[in-house]
Design a protein around this motif. Structure first.
Motif, PDB file in Angstrom:
ATOM      1  N   LEU A   1       0.835  -1.194   0.000  1.00 53.08           N
ATOM      2  CA  LEU A   1       0.000   0.000   0.000  1.00 53.08           C
ATOM      3  C   LEU A   1       0.871   1.245   0.000  1.00 53.08           C
ATOM      4  N   TYR A   2       0.339   2.316  -0.632  1.00 52.96           N
ATOM      5  CA  TYR A   2       1.045   3.592  -0.567  1.00 52.96           C
ATOM      6  C   TYR A   2       1.081   4.064   0.889  1.00 52.96           C
ATOM      7  N   SER A   3       1.920   5.051   1.144  1.00 48.94           N
ATOM      8  CA  SER A   3       1.947   5.635   2.480  1.00 48.94           C
ATOM      9  C   SER A   3       0.619   6.351   2.726  1.00 48.94           C
ATOM     10  N   PRO A   4       0.217   6.495   3.996  1.00 49.08           N
ATOM     11  CA  PRO A   4      -1.050   7.188   4.298  1.00 49.08           C
ATOM     12  C   PRO A   4      -1.118   8.576   3.673  1.00 49.08           C
ATOM     13  N   GLY A   5       0.027   9.267   3.612  1.00 44.33           N
ATOM     14  CA  GLY A   5       0.038  10.611   3.033  1.00 44.33           C
ATOM     15  C   GLY A   5      -0.328  10.597   1.563  1.00 44.33           C
ATOM     16  N   ILE A   6       0.252   9.662   0.803  1.00 42.16           N
ATOM     17  CA  ILE A   6      -0.047   9.564  -0.629  1.00 42.16           C
ATOM     18  C   ILE A   6      -1.490   9.114  -0.830  1.00 42.16           C
ATOM     19  N   PHE A   7      -1.946   8.185   0.002  1.00 41.42           N
ATOM     20  CA  PHE A   7      -3.318   7.699  -0.123  1.00 41.42           C
ATOM     21  C   PHE A   7      -4.309   8.834   0.123  1.00 41.42           C
ATOM     22  N   PHE A   8      -4.014   9.698   1.098  1.00 38.38           N
ATOM     23  CA  PHE A   8      -4.871  10.855   1.366  1.00 38.38           C
ATOM     24  C   PHE A   8      -4.847  11.820   0.185  1.00 38.38           C
ATOM     25  N   LEU A   9      -3.651  12.058  -0.361  1.00 33.36           N
ATOM     26  CA  LEU A   9      -3.531  12.939  -1.522  1.00 33.36           C
ATOM     27  C   LEU A   9      -4.309  12.405  -2.724  1.00 33.36           C
ATOM     28  N   ASP A  10      -4.273  11.078  -2.911  1.00 37.90           N
ATOM     29  CA  ASP A  10      -5.045  10.461  -3.995  1.00 37.90           C
ATOM     30  C   ASP A  10      -6.503  10.865  -3.912  1.00 37.90           C
ATOM     31  N   GLY A  11      -7.091  10.697  -2.726  1.00 35.61           N
ATOM     32  CA  GLY A  11      -8.502  11.005  -2.544  1.00 35.61           C
ATOM     33  C   GLY A  11      -8.810  12.469  -2.791  1.00 35.61           C
ATOM     34  N   VAL A  12      -7.961  13.348  -2.248  1.00 41.22           N
ATOM     35  CA  VAL A  12      -8.178  14.792  -2.421  1.00 41.22           C
ATOM     36  C   VAL A  12      -8.104  15.176  -3.899  1.00 41.22           C
ATOM     37  N   LEU A  13      -7.073  14.676  -4.590  1.00 43.76           N
ATOM     38  CA  LEU A  13      -6.906  15.012  -6.007  1.00 43.76           C
ATOM     39  C   LEU A  13      -8.048  14.451  -6.853  1.00 43.76           C
ATOM     40  N   ILE A  14      -8.466  13.226  -6.565  1.00 42.75           N
ATOM     41  CA  ILE A  14      -9.582  12.633  -7.318  1.00 42.75           C
ATOM     42  C   ILE A  14     -10.845  13.464  -7.119  1.00 42.75           C
ATOM     43  N   PHE A  15     -11.101  13.896  -5.903  1.00 46.39           N
ATOM     44  CA  PHE A  15     -12.285  14.722  -5.648  1.00 46.39           C
ATOM     45  C   PHE A  15     -12.243  16.008  -6.474  1.00 46.39           C
ATOM     46  N   PHE A  16     -11.131  16.742  -6.407  1.00 45.13           N
ATOM     47  CA  PHE A  16     -11.067  18.033  -7.095  1.00 45.13           C
ATOM     48  C   PHE A  16     -10.970  17.871  -8.610  1.00 45.13           C
ATOM     49  N   PHE A  17     -10.192  16.894  -9.093  1.00 49.60           N
ATOM     50  CA  PHE A  17     -10.080  16.679 -10.537  1.00 49.60           C
ATOM     51  C   PHE A  17     -11.441  16.329 -11.135  1.00 49.60           C
ATOM     52  N   CYS A  18     -12.111  15.339 -10.544  1.00 47.92           N
ATOM     53  CA  CYS A  18     -13.374  14.854 -11.113  1.00 47.92           C
ATOM     54  C   CYS A  18     -14.507  15.852 -10.906  1.00 47.92           C
ATOM     55  N   MET A  19     -14.468  16.606  -9.803  1.00 44.78           N
ATOM     56  CA  MET A  19     -15.492  17.621  -9.591  1.00 44.78           C
ATOM     57  C   MET A  19     -15.341  18.739 -10.614  1.00 44.78           C
ATOM     58  N   ALA A  20     -14.094  19.139 -10.876  1.00 45.00           N
ATOM     59  CA  ALA A  20     -13.848  20.173 -11.890  1.00 45.00           C
ATOM     60  C   ALA A  20     -14.274  19.689 -13.275  1.00 45.00           C
ATOM     61  N   TRP A  21     -14.004  18.416 -13.573  1.00 45.60           N
ATOM     62  CA  TRP A  21     -14.404  17.838 -14.854  1.00 45.60           C
ATOM     63  C   TRP A  21     -15.921  17.884 -15.013  1.00 45.60           C
TER      64      TRP A  21
END
Length: 455
Positions: A99-119
């Protein structure tokens, strides 16, 4: 319709690309450099992408009728990202995937939210600017035309610009908020002046030759002409039983009645495989539910009732008991939201559809399918058969634990409810396929998670 499907597919494809971009960008933000893209994307990343898309669908994020910028939608979107992330982390932990580190996993979720919401915001802006609703002219302001209007009036992709009817008494009136402009002789001018895209023929009686001539003229001017039942089916994903003839049903292709490889073999193989797996996996849960039902109220844990199956053959259906023992024949409260017969544990079982689990045994025995029309009681069949047109057609396939009617319409016990559910059942019979069954299974997950449609 095909146009709506392509729009949903475009939205989903954009999500998939942006989820991959987010998974690739998060480590770069954390470590300051990008990885080799060819080596970065593997089975774990593919599983993550599919999981996010699955939960987006379950949370109803591909509903094009909803404004993406609404607060409720943003909250639901965020919840879907959180639930998907937890699910992926649990699967990685369970199967010991690095598994990725907790920090990267958290960043994944944040980026997916903002990327897909903007899309989604971009998608909505382009959709509103690039296209306009399809402009519809309806020929016929009677019951068929009125029912058609009720289906399309709230949809953003359609606009009814006017009704035409040769009954002079209807001229000057309205259907909903749309005027009845005059007779069928106005069709050419209406098509031209209102830039009509589709003409809907909503006439159930005999049509004079002169009206057909006007429809042919409209068709050759570049406007598509549809019979009301055909367009209604595409928009509402159900068949208007009251406005179709036996001749139309005879000429329609019924996938459920056709002896294809899927209906004859594949569907049964899937039923047996999934029901067997479901019984094995849910056995501990069912044991606990048996104890809970017995402790909550006196009587057996299982409820066995005669239901009507394929070719109207009776069979014994198994469910967890959700009512006070002996009260199941008190039909006065059937379909009521606050049914006093339902026990405390029964309410929870019904909310999450857990009372249906023993029906996996019915599927394994071949009496039911995972997906099909609801199995009805003998008295319901006796009541609805003579009162609801085409009702017996729903018994040409095995009844299902879930089905197109179950995920699209509330539980009810009236003739009106039976008619509405039959419209969905006939749509399923007409369009039965692996993809439609998969869609129903995904919608069932949504129903179970959110209690939508529970009774």
């Amino acid at each position: 319709m095909k146009n709506a499907f392509l729009k949903k597919l475009t939205l989903l494809a954009g999500d998939a690309v942006l989820i991959v971009a987010a998974l690739y960008t998060a480590p770069a933000l954390r470590f300051g450099s990008f990885f080799d893209l060819g080596r970065f994307f593997g089975p774990a990343e593919a599983f993550s992408v599919v999981s996010y898309l699955f939960f987006f669908y379950v949370f109803d994020l591909y509903n094009l009728e909803e404004r993406f910028s609404r607060g409720a939608f943003v909250i639901r979107f965020g919840a879907s990202v959180v639930v998907a992330s937890i699910f992926i982390a649990a699967m990685f932990f369970l199967f010991r995937v690095p598994l990725y580190s907790p920090g990267i996993f958290f960043l994944d979720g944040v980026l997916i939210f903002f990327f897909c919401m903007a899309w989604r915001l971009v998608f909505e802006q382009v959709r509103e600017r690039a296209g306009r609703p399809l402009r519809l002219a309806v020929l016929g302001a009677g019951e068929a035309g009125q029912e058609f209007y009720e289906v399309v009036k709230g949809k953003r992709d359609y606009e009814v610009v006017g009704f035409l009817d040769d009954d002079e008494e209807k001229w000057g009136g309205t259907v909903g908020t749309v005027p009845v402009l005059g007779g069928s002789d106005l069709l050419p001018s209406l098509v031209r002046e209102q830039q009509v895209d589709r003409v809907i023929l909503a006439v159930t009686h005999a049509i004079p030759p002169g009206v057909y001539k006007k429809l042919i003229e409209a068709k050759f001017s570049g406007v598509n002409v549809y019979e009301m039942p055909a367009f209604y089916e595409m928009v509402a994903e159900k068949i208007p039983v009251r406005h179709i003839s036996d001749l139309r049903l005879t000429h329609s292709t019924m996938s459920g009645a056709r002896r294809s490889v899927y209906t004859r073999r594949v569907k049964r193989v899937v039923d047996v495989s999934l029901s067997l797996c479901g019984l094995v996996v849910s056995l501990p849960v069912m044991a606990l539910l048996c104890i809970a039902v017995r402790l909550d109220s006196p009587g057996p844990a299982l409820f066995v009732q005669k239901r009507i199956g394929r070719q109207e053959r009776p069979f014994a259906l198994y469910k967890f008991r959700t009512m006070r023992y002996g009260s199941e024949n008190e039909r006065a409260y059937a379909g009521h939201k606050d049914d006093p017969r339902i026990t405390r544990v029964g309410k929870v079982l019904r909310l999450f559809r857990l009372d249906e689990l023993p029906q996996l045994w019915n599927v394994l025995k071949g009496e039911m399918s995972l997906i099909g029309p609801r199995a009805l009681m003998e008295e319901e069949v006796r009541e609805f058969n003579p009162a609801v047109p085409c009702f017996s057609l729903r018994h040409t396939v095995r009844p299902g634990i879930t089905g197109w009617a179950q995920v699209n319409y509330r539980h009810g016990a009236t003739k009106e409810d039976a008619l509405e559910k039959l419209q969905y059942d006939l749509y399923y019979l007409k369009n039965m396929s692996f993809l439609l069954d998969l869609d129903i299974l995904l919608r069932t997950v949504r129903v179970v998670l959110f209690g939508k449609g529970a009774r």
